[in-house]
Design an enzyme around this catalytic site. Structure first.
Site, PDB file in Angstrom:
ATOM      1  N   GLY A  84      46.722  52.845  19.449  1.00  0.00           N
ATOM      2  CA  GLY A  84      46.430  53.343  18.326  1.00  0.00           C
ATOM      3  C   GLY A  84      47.271  54.665  18.982  1.00  0.00           C
ATOM      4  N   THR A  86      49.026  59.209  18.527  1.00  0.00           N
ATOM      5  CA  THR A  86      47.880  60.086  17.686  1.00  0.00           C
ATOM      6  C   THR A  86      49.180  61.212  17.378  1.00  0.00           C
ATOM      7  OG1 THR A  86      48.197  61.393  19.621  1.00  0.00           O
ATOM      8  CG2 THR A  86      45.676  61.128  18.870  1.00  0.00           C
ATOM      9  N   TYR A 147      44.526  60.086  12.118  1.00  0.00           N
ATOM     10  CA  TYR A 147      44.390  59.802  12.493  1.00  0.00           C
ATOM     11  C   TYR A 147      42.514  59.868  12.339  1.00  0.00           C
ATOM     12  CZ  TYR A 147      42.727  58.137  17.368  1.00  0.00           C
ATOM     13  OH  TYR A 147      42.407  57.991  19.190  1.00  0.00           O
ATOM     14  N   PRO A 177      34.812  55.125  21.432  1.00  0.00           N
ATOM     15  CA  PRO A 177      35.208  56.009  21.712  1.00  0.00           C
ATOM     16  C   PRO A 177      35.178  57.496  21.658  1.00  0.00           C
ATOM     17  CG  PRO A 177      37.014  54.907  22.588  1.00  0.00           C
ATOM     18  CD  PRO A 177      36.434  54.926  20.935  1.00  0.00           C
TER      19      PRO A 177
END
Ligand code: CAA
Length: 240
Positions: A84, A86, A147, A177
């Protein structure tokens, strides 16, 4: 029998810790990375875990990458979708490119990787998929409309795939998380990060191992009755 696991974004941060704990638990691990060849090389030297490079935002690249892993290691029975990125900005300043890139990498990758592997898992009657979301997908975050949308999308995606896959003994779960001690979180402006940590009841950032231990639990053969669930690992920052 050693089960084969793919961990995307598997050479740095949360993914690195996940690759390491699975490797230490006896799985054959393929750690996938996107661009950072230097980090991947250092990871390989440190851990002796095999690395593969492909773009999780691209379906063809995922299909070819999965085929390569399966030729080398055998059928993939465990998938950890961790990769992933950002690209934070308030919406009134966010470009279309920032929006699309984050959605395609963080959410498009779920389709690309699961679509590449689900057929084989169904045929063999076993699979464990863990998709990594985020506390910010659960609660929203200033500066992260892209995001948070992708990470929230993962929740609906995973529950749907869990429903479709349960009778084939393929489980699909989400780990969400909180803020952890990774390069991604280190790029948050210091004052903002201090304020965020002040809002974490446990009083610290998570460690990558805090997250990896939860993933390892969910991919275990013994976790077969757990599916469609979301596990928050965030130090109490958001109780969901
Ligand atoms: N809540 C409310 N107001 C906020 C705010 C917040 N969290 N953050 C900033 N603001 C305010 C500022 O105080 C400022 O107000 P004034 O104009 O009145 O002074 C205004 O918003 C603009 O702030 P900035 O000058 O910082 O704006 P910017 O456009 O330069 O940057 C930003 C905005 C990109 C969102 C920046 O604040 C930022 O990067 N924030 C961190 C976002 C974040 O937490 N990202 C998580 C990355 S880690 C991760 O995603 C992993 C995971 O899963 C947990």
């Amino acid at each position: 029998m050693q089960r084969v696991a793919i961990v995307t974004g598997g050479t740095r941060g949360l993914g690195k810790a996940t690759s390491q704990i699975l490797h230490a638990s006896g799985y054959r691990v393929a750690a996938v990375y996107g661009h950072d060849s230097a980090a991947a090389e250092a990871f390989r030297d440190e851990t002796m875990i095999e690395t593969y490079q492909w773009d999780v935002a691209d379906l063809k690249s995922c299909q070819e990458g999965v085929a390569k892993v399966e030729r080398a290691l055998g059928p993939v029975e465990i998938l950890v979708n961790n990769a992933g990125i950002t690209s934070d900005a308030v919406l009134h300043k966010m470009t279309e490119e920032q929006w699309s890139r984050v959605i395609q990498t963080n959410l498009g990758s779920m389709f690309n990787m699961c679509r590449s592997l689900i057929g084989g898992m169904r045929e063999r009657g076993f699979g464990r998929i863990v998709n990594i979301s985020s506390v910010n997908g659960q609660k929203g975050q200033f500066g992260q409309a892209n995001y948070a949308a992708a990470k929230a999308g993962i929740l609906g995606f995973s529950k749907s795939l869990a429903l479709e896959s349960a009778h084939k003994n393929v489980t699909v779960n989400v780990v969400a998380p909180g803020y952890c001690d990774t390069d991604m979180v280190a790029s948050v402006p210091p004052d903002t990060l201090r304020a965020i940590i002040a809002g974490i009841p446990i009083g610290r950032l998570g460690t990558p191992a805090d997250i990896a231990r939860m993933v390892a639990f969910l991919v275990h053969d013994d976790a077969g009755f757990i599916t469609g669930a979301t596990f928050s690992v965030n130090g109490g920052q958001h109780m969901d």
